[in-house]
Design a protein around this motif. Structure first.
Motif, mmCIF file in Angstrom:
data_model
loop_
_atom_site.group_PDB
_atom_site.id
_atom_site.type_symbol
_atom_site.label_atom_id
_atom_site.label_comp_id
_atom_site.label_asym_id
_atom_site.label_seq_id
_atom_site.Cartn_x
_atom_site.Cartn_y
_atom_site.Cartn_z
ATOM 1 N N ALA A 20 -3.092 12.420 -2.816
ATOM 2 C CA ALA A 20 -2.360 11.325 -2.158
ATOM 3 C C ALA A 20 -1.627 11.779 -0.893
ATOM 4 N N GLY A 21 -2.037 12.917 -0.309
ATOM 5 C CA GLY A 21 -1.399 13.385 0.920
ATOM 6 C C GLY A 21 0.027 13.860 0.724
ATOM 7 N N LEU A 22 0.353 14.331 -0.484
ATOM 8 C CA LEU A 22 1.723 14.756 -0.759
ATOM 9 C C LEU A 22 2.118 15.972 0.082
ATOM 10 N N GLU A 23 1.123 16.733 0.567
ATOM 11 C CA GLU A 23 1.433 17.915 1.390
ATOM 12 C C GLU A 23 2.061 17.537 2.730
ATOM 13 N N GLN A 24 1.991 16.250 3.096
ATOM 14 C CA GLN A 24 2.621 15.828 4.349
ATOM 15 C C GLN A 24 4.138 15.919 4.291
ATOM 16 N N SER A 25 4.683 15.999 3.092
ATOM 17 C CA SER A 25 6.138 16.154 2.972
ATOM 18 C C SER A 25 6.600 17.516 3.468
ATOM 19 N N LEU A 26 5.676 18.472 3.592
ATOM 20 C CA LEU A 26 5.984 19.769 4.198
ATOM 21 C C LEU A 26 5.847 19.615 5.709
ATOM 22 N N ASP A 27 6.964 19.543 6.397
ATOM 23 C CA ASP A 27 6.977 19.255 7.831
ATOM 24 C C ASP A 27 6.541 20.480 8.630
ATOM 25 N N LEU A 28 5.313 20.437 9.155
ATOM 26 C CA LEU A 28 4.804 21.538 9.979
ATOM 27 C C LEU A 28 4.661 21.138 11.443
ATOM 28 N N SER A 58 0.813 -1.225 0.000
ATOM 29 C CA SER A 58 0.000 0.000 0.000
ATOM 30 C C SER A 58 0.841 1.267 0.000
ATOM 31 N N VAL A 59 1.858 1.304 -0.860
ATOM 32 C CA VAL A 59 2.704 2.497 -0.974
ATOM 33 C C VAL A 59 2.033 3.468 -1.939
ATOM 34 N N GLU A 60 1.724 4.665 -1.446
ATOM 35 C CA GLU A 60 1.068 5.684 -2.283
ATOM 36 C C GLU A 60 2.090 6.540 -3.018
ATOM 37 N N TRP A 61 3.200 6.831 -2.374
ATOM 38 C CA TRP A 61 4.285 7.576 -3.018
ATOM 39 C C TRP A 61 5.554 7.481 -2.191
ATOM 40 N N THR A 62 6.667 7.730 -2.863
ATOM 41 C CA THR A 62 7.964 7.698 -2.184
ATOM 42 C C THR A 62 8.916 8.625 -2.910
ATOM 43 N N GLY A 63 9.913 9.138 -2.192
ATOM 44 C CA GLY A 63 10.858 10.055 -2.830
ATOM 45 C C GLY A 63 11.818 10.655 -1.829
ATOM 46 N N TYR A 64 12.364 11.820 -2.186
ATOM 47 C CA TYR A 64 13.343 12.518 -1.347
ATOM 48 C C TYR A 64 12.940 13.986 -1.219
ATOM 49 N N ALA A 65 13.156 14.533 -0.027
ATOM 50 C CA ALA A 65 12.790 15.920 0.236
ATOM 51 C C ALA A 65 13.915 16.623 0.983
ATOM 52 N N ASP A 66 14.189 17.854 0.583
ATOM 53 C CA ASP A 66 15.030 18.707 1.408
ATOM 54 C C ASP A 66 14.125 19.750 2.047
ATOM 55 N N LYS A 67 14.673 20.853 2.498
ATOM 56 C CA LYS A 67 13.875 21.819 3.245
ATOM 57 C C LYS A 67 12.756 22.421 2.405
ATOM 58 N N TYR A 68 13.007 22.620 1.113
ATOM 59 C CA TYR A 68 12.043 23.348 0.288
ATOM 60 C C TYR A 68 11.544 22.604 -0.950
ATOM 61 N N PHE A 69 12.178 21.474 -1.328
ATOM 62 C CA PHE A 69 11.828 20.835 -2.600
ATOM 63 C C PHE A 69 11.649 19.330 -2.433
ATOM 64 N N LEU A 70 10.916 18.747 -3.386
ATOM 65 C CA LEU A 70 10.547 17.335 -3.307
ATOM 66 C C LEU A 70 10.692 16.671 -4.666
ATOM 67 N N SER A 71 11.245 15.452 -4.673
ATOM 68 C CA SER A 71 11.271 14.592 -5.858
ATOM 69 C C SER A 71 10.564 13.300 -5.468
ATOM 70 N N ALA A 72 9.486 12.950 -6.165
ATOM 71 C CA ALA A 72 8.675 11.814 -5.723
ATOM 72 C C ALA A 72 8.076 11.051 -6.897
ATOM 73 N N VAL A 73 7.868 9.748 -6.663
ATOM 74 C CA VAL A 73 7.150 8.875 -7.596
ATOM 75 C C VAL A 73 5.834 8.487 -6.924
ATOM 76 N N GLY A 84 9.368 19.289 -7.762
ATOM 77 C CA GLY A 84 8.998 20.688 -7.612
ATOM 78 C C GLY A 84 9.090 21.195 -6.188
ATOM 79 N N PRO A 85 8.538 22.384 -5.944
ATOM 80 C CA PRO A 85 8.629 23.031 -4.628
ATOM 81 C C PRO A 85 7.631 22.446 -3.638
ATOM 82 N N LYS A 86 7.968 22.567 -2.354
ATOM 83 C CA LYS A 86 7.053 22.142 -1.297
ATOM 84 C C LYS A 86 6.137 23.312 -0.931
ATOM 85 N N ASP A 87 5.409 23.760 -1.941
ATOM 86 C CA ASP A 87 4.386 24.785 -1.756
ATOM 87 C C ASP A 87 3.094 24.074 -1.368
ATOM 88 N N LEU A 88 2.453 24.518 -0.290
ATOM 89 C CA LEU A 88 1.302 23.809 0.257
ATOM 90 C C LEU A 88 0.189 23.636 -0.770
#
Length: 526
Positions: free
Chosen positions: A312-320, A239-254, A300-304
């Motif tokens: 797919a809940g991709l906004e969770q990659s923005l750590d708040l 049940s993997v919806e997405w995976t990738g790598y994130a830094d402070k401001y940007f995300l690369s995901a499949v 792209g950017p981690k813009d909310l």
């Protein structure tokens, strides 16, 4: 006998060379004349030219690139594996100012670091195979949608077609991989897609302050530091919806499309790279049959707003943080005021004023309670002296004193505790908001996400914190009060390297608190 043989050889050689000198071969005519046959031809008795067979020249596959240009990024794909070797964002720069280079999410010269290489277990696919490509360049703009195809056939008769779909309206890329079995035997296995990530020291003052592998699986979001994964691999099996790598401001995901992601393994691939290996669910392919696996890609950017639009809940990659339920509305409010002020520094000041107004009744009550407690200090000191040998009796006498004067000893603390979640939520929103990245305020503050280059605002903030403490009613003994005066110094040093946006919030909050305290002190005197 030996002398005769030697003499025969010498005479033969002499005859050969002598004949060549006395009767030279006729000169060859210039090429291109009709009467002269090519040197590779042999004349038969009937003078019919017969060409000697030439070796067949096998064309060596050549690596080349395909460049895709959109309004948001420039991507370069290699036909080696039909993989992504470079992706540069157009609207963001690594450093502030006109000289800053565009943000590069993927930039690899070595095929080892190429992203989105396709492999397989059971299908005889070569991740480094040289594909044929449909285009060398693509330009996509506005609402246009265009496709780039890579095709390769294995020696076993398995044909792979990778189709990338690009839109001019955003950061999402579509990827569909089709497998056709032209062989005589059925095939069973799974496709794999690789997403490597460089490992190594990075500039801690940059966007790499956070460098994590991020995944949403089984309805839960998880994040693991890249340096930790290098030591302890991570696996997700269902049940993997997405995976990738994130830094402070940007995300690369499949991202999965129609359940296209099966097990995912994130582990050290080499000394230079981590590798996320994304497997498809099991596939059965009979002779003559074709199947396809599709993914959605995001670079792209981690813009909310942008993340939320992907689903797919991709906004969770923005750590708040823990208080994200408060941080998100605060972030939306920040963006709302920016529409009218066109300055995020002014938007921060407006939000700080609004929060102070909302909490004014609680703060007023808190200061009033502390003031009342301060008035009771002499009587409390007498009770402590009177019952210094009987703690229970002293506590009872204290509680009676509070009831008589209608004072709540916790009244000064509780309103402050209620405000703590709001502070931490705003702290997270300002610390990790890409909107503040390289956003200017005024004068020397040209980047609200970076520290104050001259440390002016942190020092003023420390001074206002000292004034605030001196004005706040205290029930502490003199020694404790002196120790508390060290807090402004500690906070000043702590805030020296904080983002300017956060320091501005704290500074304005202190100034408003001083004004509020002066008003309350004046009101309580009357």
């Amino acid at each position: 006998m030996e002398k005769r043989a030697l003499l025969a050889v010498v005479l033969s050689l002499a005859f050969f060379y002598g004949y060549s000198l006395l009767f030279p071969a006729p000169e060859k005519k210039a090429p291109g004349k009709p009467v002269q046959q090519a040197s590779s031809s042999v004349m038969t008795p009937a003078t019919v030219p017969v060409r000697t067979p030439q070796p067949i020249q096998q064309e060596t596959p050549v690596s080349k690139d395909a460049v895709v240009e959109t309004d948001y990024y420039t991507a370069i794909f290699s036909n080696q594996g039909g993989a992504l070797k470079s992706l540069v964002l157009k609207k963001y720069r690594e450093t502030s100012g006109a000289g800053g280079q565009p943000v590069s999410l993927i930039s690899e010269s070595s095929a080892e670091g190429f992203a989105l290489k396709t492999g397989a277990s059971g299908f005889f696919l070569d991740p480094a195979a040289i594909y044929s490509q449909s285009n060398d360049t693509l330009r996509v703009s506005g609402n246009e949608t265009k496709r780039l195809d890579f095709t390769w056939t294995s020696p076993q008769g398995v044909t792979v077609t990778k189709s990338y779909t690009f839109s001019g309206a955003g950061y999402e890329i579509g990827l569909e991989t089709r497998i056709a079995n032209s062989g005589a035997a059925p095939l069973t296995g799974a496709l794999t897609l690789s997403l490597p990530h460089p490992v190594g020291p990075k500039n801690k003052q940059s966007r790499f302050e956070i460098d994590s592998a991020v995944t949403r699986a089984d309805g839960k979001f998880s994040t693991e530091a890249v340096k930790d994964i290098a030591e302890k691999p991570k696996k997700y099996v269902s049940s993997v919806e997405w995976t990738g790598y994130a830094d402070k401001y940007f995300l690369s995901a499949v991202l999965s499309k129609d359940g296209s992601i099966g097990p995912v393994a994130i582990e050290k691939g080499s000394a230079r790279y981590l590798n996320t290996l994304i497997s498809s669910p099991p596939l059965d392919l009979k002779p003559g049959q074709t199947t396809a696996i599709a993914y959605r890609l995001f670079f792209g950017p981690k813009d909310l707003d942008i993340l939320k639009a992907q689903g797919a809940g991709l906004e969770q990659s923005l750590d708040l943080g823990w208080f994200s339920a408060l941080a998100k509305p605060l972030l939306y409010t920040l963006k709302f005021f920016y529409k009218y002020t066109h300055n995020y520094g002014i938007a921060i000041i407006i939000i700080t004023v609004i929060i102070k107004i909302l909490f004014f009744p609680l703060t007023h009550k808190s200061y009033k309670s502390m003031k009342d407690m301060q008035k009771l200090q002499p009587m409390m000191a007498e009770l402590k002296e009177k019952f210094k040998d009987d703690r229970d009796a002293m506590n009872k006498a204290m509680m009676e004193l509070y009831r008589t004067h209608k004072v709540n000893p916790l009244g000064g603390c509780l309103p402050m505790i209620v405000q703590i979640p709001v502070f931490f939520a705003l702290y997270k929103a300002l610390m990790f908001s890409i909107e503040l990245r390289h956003a200017p305020f005024m004068l020397w503050i040209t980047d609200l996400s970076a520290k104050d280059p001259y440390y002016v605002t942190p020092i003023i903030m420390g001074a206002t914190m000292f004034i605030q403490q001196k004005m706040t009613p205290s029930t502490m003994d003199p020694m404790q009060a002196k120790m508390m005066l060290a807090l402004p110094v500690v906070f000043t040093f702590m805030f020296l390297n904080f983002p300017s946006g956060l320091v501005i919030y704290w500074l304005v909050n202190n100034i408003l608190t001083i004004a509020q305290q002066a008003y309350i002190n004046h009101a309580l005197k009357d």
